[in-house]
Design a protein around this motif. Structure first.
Motif, PDB file in Angstrom:
ATOM      1  N   TYR A 213      20.333 -29.829  25.754  1.00 37.23           N
ATOM      2  CA  TYR A 213      20.505 -29.864  27.213  1.00 37.23           C
ATOM      3  C   TYR A 213      19.154 -29.819  27.931  1.00 37.23           C
ATOM      4  CZ  TYR A 213      25.391 -28.956  26.127  1.00 37.23           C
ATOM      5  OH  TYR A 213      26.657 -29.048  25.630  1.00 37.23           O
ATOM      6  N   THR A 217      17.667 -32.994  30.135  1.00 34.85           N
ATOM      7  CA  THR A 217      17.325 -32.757  31.536  1.00 34.85           C
ATOM      8  C   THR A 217      15.887 -33.161  31.830  1.00 34.85           C
ATOM      9  OG1 THR A 217      18.903 -30.922  31.670  1.00 34.85           O
ATOM     10  CG2 THR A 217      17.160 -31.017  33.345  1.00 34.85           C
ATOM     11  N   SER A 268      21.338 -29.704  39.975  1.00 34.22           N
ATOM     12  CA  SER A 268      22.052 -30.259  38.821  1.00 34.22           C
ATOM     13  C   SER A 268      21.351 -29.884  37.524  1.00 34.22           C
ATOM     14  CB  SER A 268      22.175 -31.779  38.952  1.00 34.22           C
ATOM     15  OG  SER A 268      20.912 -32.414  38.820  1.00 34.22           O
ATOM     16  N   ALA A 269      20.018 -29.888  37.528  1.00 37.81           N
ATOM     17  CA  ALA A 269      19.269 -29.492  36.329  1.00 37.81           C
ATOM     18  C   ALA A 269      19.512 -28.019  36.001  1.00 37.81           C
ATOM     19  CB  ALA A 269      17.777 -29.747  36.542  1.00 37.81           C
ATOM     20  N   ASN A 272      22.939 -27.697  34.446  1.00 41.14           N
ATOM     21  CA  ASN A 272      23.008 -28.319  33.125  1.00 41.14           C
ATOM     22  C   ASN A 272      22.333 -27.471  32.060  1.00 41.14           C
ATOM     23  OD1 ASN A 272      23.909 -30.516  31.535  1.00 41.14           O
ATOM     24  ND2 ASN A 272      21.838 -31.353  31.483  1.00 41.14           N
ATOM     25  N   PHE A 295      27.433 -29.712  37.819  1.00 41.63           N
ATOM     26  CA  PHE A 295      26.377 -30.684  37.514  1.00 41.63           C
ATOM     27  C   PHE A 295      26.756 -32.062  38.049  1.00 41.63           C
ATOM     28  CE2 PHE A 295      25.199 -33.984  34.338  1.00 41.63           C
ATOM     29  CZ  PHE A 295      23.838 -34.032  34.561  1.00 41.63           C
ATOM     30  N   THR A 299      24.812 -34.109  41.073  1.00 40.75           N
ATOM     31  CA  THR A 299      24.236 -35.431  40.828  1.00 40.75           C
ATOM     32  C   THR A 299      24.801 -36.456  41.812  1.00 40.75           C
ATOM     33  OG1 THR A 299      25.876 -35.853  39.077  1.00 40.75           O
ATOM     34  CG2 THR A 299      23.717 -35.044  38.399  1.00 40.75           C
TER      35      THR A 299
END
Length: 386
Positions: A213, A217, A268-269, A272, A295, A299
């Motif tokens: 992950y 990312t 979002s990062a 994630n 996430f 995005t």
């Protein structure tokens, strides 16, 4: 599978499915990887741990479409199939492929272990295609002087610079050091980085699993930096439009949309990588509210703000009486053509498809025997209806 008597296959705990299917901190709501295509499609209407992942990228496409088509109704906008809109249509293709591939990957990945791998290979490929679609839109609508010509020997941006250069707190709009990169290397760089991203992300499904992950990312941070170069340029330099013009007024919101675009990408990062909130309460957010759904939401919001930013620049160009795209005469940078937009996307897609095919073949050699063994151990037995 959905049986003739109307009973779907039961959803399972993480202890009842192959390790390959298990997601961190998600304990229930799993589908066994032996669903038919029909079963997968119908599972969109069941509360599985993939249901939210499907809908959070499927439904947003229609929101995106609503705001996208608005451009073609603006006063002064050329016809939708005009070269002016080639970059915008390529951006649309990138977003459409990203949202549809992502939603379908989450919906169809329980057909088999091999299909699961292929689904997410396609997902990574469409993310890279989207970054290049964004780059094409940035290049032709935000890129300094891309397709913009001087009419009558000069244009408003040059006049504005002459009037205000002495007291300006920003640098001149034309920075020669960046011209070579913008005009020669920007689009090729975006394509090369996109291909590197596909290779790296596909590799995380076969190696580097522990940190997959984090790798995925940060791998996509690079195309963001490359693709956003024209926006960084715009923020660091003076607007190309006369400060008293309607084009200048229209383009003033570009910065705010871009900052919001960056904020949603950052969020979002965080979701994630952190696996928040299910990390705090494993099993509580299995169906709704787990990190991958947030996430997806973040995005999409980043894409929506990016669309608004691009539309802002398109409107500014359409409102300018002295700036034309594509040009009526030869300019320093030519306007969009089929080869420079659709041609670039076609070559990129062909390369990405080749990469996906190679990784899919390799995945079949790895997971094919396990898939066949699972099919023997867990046959689909019809239940008798009473």
């Amino acid at each position: 599978m959905l049986l003739n008597c109307g009973h779907p296959l039961p959803l399972l705990r993480h202890t009842d499915v192959p390790p390959r299917v298990i997601e961190n901190f998600i304990l229930t709501g799993y589908r066994f990887p032996n669903y038919s295509l029909r079963d997968c499609l119908l599972s969109a209407f069941r509360p599985t741990n993939e249901t939210g992942n499907f809908w959070t990228h499927f439904l947003p496409f229609f929101i995106f479409l609503y705001y996208f088509v608005e451009v073609f109704g603006w006063e002064g906008a050329p016809h939708g199939d005009a070269p002016f809109f080639y970059p915008l249509w390529n951006y649309f293709i990138g977003v459409f492929c990203l949202l549809m591939a992502s939603s379908m990957a989450h919906l169809l990945n329980s057909m088999s272990l091999v299909v699961r791998e292929v689904c997410f290979f396609v997902d990574y490929g469409t993310i890279s295609s989207y970054t290049v679609g964004s780059s094409l839109a940035y290049y032709y609508y935000i890129h300094p002087r891309a397709g913009i010509v001087e009419t009558g020997g000069r244009n408003g941006s040059h006049m504005d610079l002459k009037l205000e250069h002495a007291g300006s707190l920003t640098s001149s709009y034309a920075i020669p050091d960046f011209c070579l990169f913008f005009e020669t290397f920007y689009i090729p760089s975006a394509c090369v980085v996109a291909i590197i991203c596909v290779l790296s992300c596909c590799n995380t499904r076969q190696r580097w699993r522990r940190h997959r992950y984090v790798i995925r990312t940060f791998v996509f941070l690079l195309p963001f930096l490359i693709s956003s170069t024209p926006v960084f340029y715009r923020l660091l330099t003076r607007s190309p439009y006369l400060t008293t013009s309607s084009s200048f007024s229209a383009s003033t919101s570009t910065a705010s949309f871009f900052y919001r675009h960056c904020l949603w990408l950052l969020m979002s990062a965080v979701f994630n990588i952190s696996k928040f909130p299910e990390r705090l309460a494993p099993g509580r957010f299995d169906i709704w509210g787990h990190s991958h759904q947030w996430f997806h939401c973040c995005t999409f919001l980043s894409i929506l703000d990016e669309l608004h930013m691009i539309k802002t620049e398109v409107r500014a160009i359409l409102l300018s009486p002295t700036l034309l795209l594509p040009p009526a005469i030869l300019s320093r940078l030519p306007g969009p053509t089929i080869a420079s937009t659709y041609g670039v996307m076609f070559l990129l897609q062909t390369t990405i498809i080749s990469i996906i095919v190679w990784f899919s073949w390799h995945a079949n050699s790895i997971h094919g025997p396990e898939r066949d063994q699972l099919a023997k151990e867990h046959p689909k037995k019809p239940l008798k209806c009473h």
